[in-house]
Design an enzyme around this catalytic site. Structure first.
Site, PDB file in Angstrom:
ATOM      1  NE  ARG A  57       4.789 -22.055  97.172  1.00  0.00           N
ATOM      2  CZ  ARG A  57       5.627 -22.944  97.703  1.00  0.00           C
ATOM      3  NH1 ARG A  57       5.612 -23.148  98.979  1.00  0.00           N
ATOM      4  NH2 ARG A  57       6.511 -23.584  96.962  1.00  0.00           N
ATOM      5  CB  THR A  58       0.419 -21.901  91.692  1.00  0.00           C
ATOM      6  OG1 THR A  58       1.468 -21.042  92.152  1.00  0.00           O
ATOM      7  CG2 THR A  58      -0.500 -21.100  90.798  1.00  0.00           C
ATOM      8  CE  LYS A  86       0.621 -39.613  73.604  1.00  0.00           C
ATOM      9  NZ  LYS A  86      -0.646 -40.215  73.222  1.00  0.00           N
ATOM     10  NE  ARG A 107       3.412 -22.316  87.853  1.00  0.00           N
ATOM     11  CZ  ARG A 107       3.818 -22.190  89.109  1.00  0.00           C
ATOM     12  NH1 ARG A 107       4.679 -23.055  89.615  1.00  0.00           N
ATOM     13  NH2 ARG A 107       3.376 -21.209  89.861  1.00  0.00           N
ATOM     14  CG  HIS A 135       2.796 -16.416  89.411  1.00  0.00           C
ATOM     15  ND1 HIS A 135       1.483 -16.840  89.443  1.00  0.00           N
ATOM     16  CD2 HIS A 135       3.495 -17.302  90.178  1.00  0.00           C
ATOM     17  CE1 HIS A 135       1.403 -17.937  90.179  1.00  0.00           C
ATOM     18  NE2 HIS A 135       2.613 -18.234  90.637  1.00  0.00           N
TER      19      HIS A 135
HETATM   20  N1   CP Z   1       4.509 -19.097  94.527  1.00  0.00           N
HETATM   21  C1   CP Z   1       4.449 -20.109  93.644  1.00  0.00           C
HETATM   22  O1   CP Z   1       4.156 -19.923  92.461  1.00  0.00           O
HETATM   23  O2   CP Z   1       4.720 -21.324  94.193  1.00  0.00           O
HETATM   24  P1   CP Z   1       4.638 -22.718  93.413  1.00  0.00           P
HETATM   25  O3   CP Z   1       5.715 -22.716  92.368  1.00  0.00           O
HETATM   26  O4   CP Z   1       4.835 -23.780  94.468  1.00  0.00           O
HETATM   27  O5   CP Z   1       3.291 -22.804  92.770  1.00  0.00           O
END
Ligand code: CP
Length: 439
Positions: A57-58, A86, A107, A135
């Site tokens: 999703r993100t 590396k 991320r 998040h």
């Molecule tokens: N909600 C969320 O962060 O989903 P993903 O891990 O698929 O990005």
């Protein structure tokens, strides 16, 4: 006191404030009803998405948002394909990628990674999930979804259920809901509560207090019929009958979260709380919206998908438009001005207070010092500036008066932030030439 520069971008839901959130939610709505009006707003810009953990999703909703606004996208979808494999440091990677893109979405498995990346990159960094810490863009999606349904948050009660210890979406959501005036019931799975001090810090910032409420259903989730309710100070308590905490009569939303096994979370006795078919008929949940950041496991059975209260697929669908609004806020402030985010100080690396106590902190994996920042209006707390973990400071000196006091002395609250000199022991302070100022 040497302070590192304030961080650019979005790293924590702590950076939100009510004015920003209200304006932001309005802007998302504008974008949703008039997508063509913004179609080429980012033409010529480049967004980098760097995902060192899996995502559906993100990453894809950020990339869809960038494409819809006309921006180009470069991506690292799998860290094994980048020079991070590396051994390149996060800081070097951020510096390099910041030279190729106008904004980086990152991320990372470590707490505080986006803050460190932001210090190295010359462009804004957006936290797309860092370890267990936060998040914040998921919170914007969650708040937008609830706002669509309710048109406001005051008087609404939201339960946050599951792995609060390791669940970054839950942690960020607590900031967002309290800043908008919602009441929040903390429903941790057994043994998976927030760390001490976190909830107090959020409550103090939002002007909230914590009271206890009860409901028999809570026992099946947390092991106890009682739960903590965070609510704005000044809210009138319901009538109390008899002893014990008042019964909670209704939840307006339940935010379910998955067990974060990849971070070492373990369900006590192998049982993890979720929504069960018999619970759907209980008056507590009669008008309760069900949200989940997804992906889900057994806590949210597919049998709920067609229920009128289910909102989690709509929530996921809101990802691109919410993230498009954030791109516009960060990259087109000329035409998309919003109230500012609250600055998160990047902290002071002096004095060296030793390694961050959090083994998941980005300072540990990068082998760098943990800078500290100070928080708290009623009691000072010293936090790792990257991962917000409390640093064990016991004494605080004032650089101008040269006096040292115990951390919880009222005198410490009088010291200007730039004059704070934290110590782990009184002897260290005295050896540095401070005189005892008492408690
Ligand atoms: N909600 C969320 O962060 O989903 P993903 O891990 O698929 O990005």
């Amino acid at each position: 006191m040497p302070l590192l520069p304030v961080l650019e971008g979005l790293h924590s839901a702590e950076a939100f404030d009510p004015a920003f959130l209200q304006a932001f939610l309005d802007r998302v709505r504008r974008l949703e009803v008039d997508p063509d009006g913004f179609r080429d707003s980012l033409r010529g810009r480049i967004v980098a998405t760097v995902f060192e953990e899996p995502s559906t999703r993100t990453r894809l909703s950020f990339e869809a948002a960038a494409h819809r606004l006309g921006a180009g996208v470069i991506t690292v979808a799998d860290p094994k394909t980048s020079s991070r494999a590396k051994g390149e440091s996060l800081r070097d990677s951020a510096r390099i990628i910041g030279g190729y893109a106008d904004l980086i979405v990152w991320r990372h498995p470590c707490d505080g990674a986006s803050r460190l990346a932001a210090q190295a990159a010359a462009v804004p960094v957006v936290n797309a999930g860092d370890g267990r810490l936060g998040h914040p863009t998921q919170t914007l999606v969650d708040l937008y979804t609830l706002n669509q349904a309710w048109g406001g948050f005051e008087g609404r009660t939201v339960g946050i259920l599951g792995d609060l210890a390791f669940g970054r979406t839950a942690r960020s959501l607590l900031w967002g809901l309290t800043l908008l005036g919602a009441r929040v019931v903390a429903l941790p799975a057994p043994g998976l509560d927030w760390e001490a001090g976190f909830e107090d810090r959020v409550a103090e910032r939002a002007g909230y207090r914590t009271v206890r409420v009860s409901h028999p259903m809570f026992r099946s989730w947390t092991g106890s019929e009682e739960a903590r309710l965070l609510e704005p100070r000044g809210v009138r308590q319901g009538t109390l009958f008899g002893d014990g905490p008042p019964r909670l009569e209704r939840l307006d939303a339940l935010y379910l979260t998955r067990l974060q096994e990849e971070r070492g979370a373990v369900a006590e006795r192998g049982v993890y709380p979720g929504l069960r078919p018999w619970q759907l008929e209980d008056p507590l949940l009669a008008d309760c919206l069900f949200l989940h950041p997804l992906p889900r496991r057994g806590e949210l059975p597919e049998s709920v998908d067609e229920d009128r209260r289910a909102r989690y697929f709509e929530q996921a669908r809101n990802g691109p438009v919410v993230r498009a609004a954030l791109f516009l806020a960060l990259l087109r402030p000329d035409s998309w001005q919003l109230p500012p985010l609250v600055s998160l100080p990047a902290g002071s690396p002096e004095p060296d207070l030793g390694p961050c106590p959090n083994p998941g902190c980005i300072t540990r994996s990068e082998g760098i010092r943990a800078p500290w920042r100070v928080a708290g209006r009623r009691h000072r707390v010293f936090l790792c500036a990257y991962c917000d973990t409390r640093i064990p400071v016991e004494y605080v000196g004032c650089r101008s008066s040269r006096r040292v006091h115990p951390l919880h002395s009222p005198a410490v609250l009088q010291i200007r932030p730039e004059n704070l000199r934290p110590y782990r022991s009184r002897d260290e302070a005295l050896a540095d030439g401070y005189v005892w100022g008492g408690g």
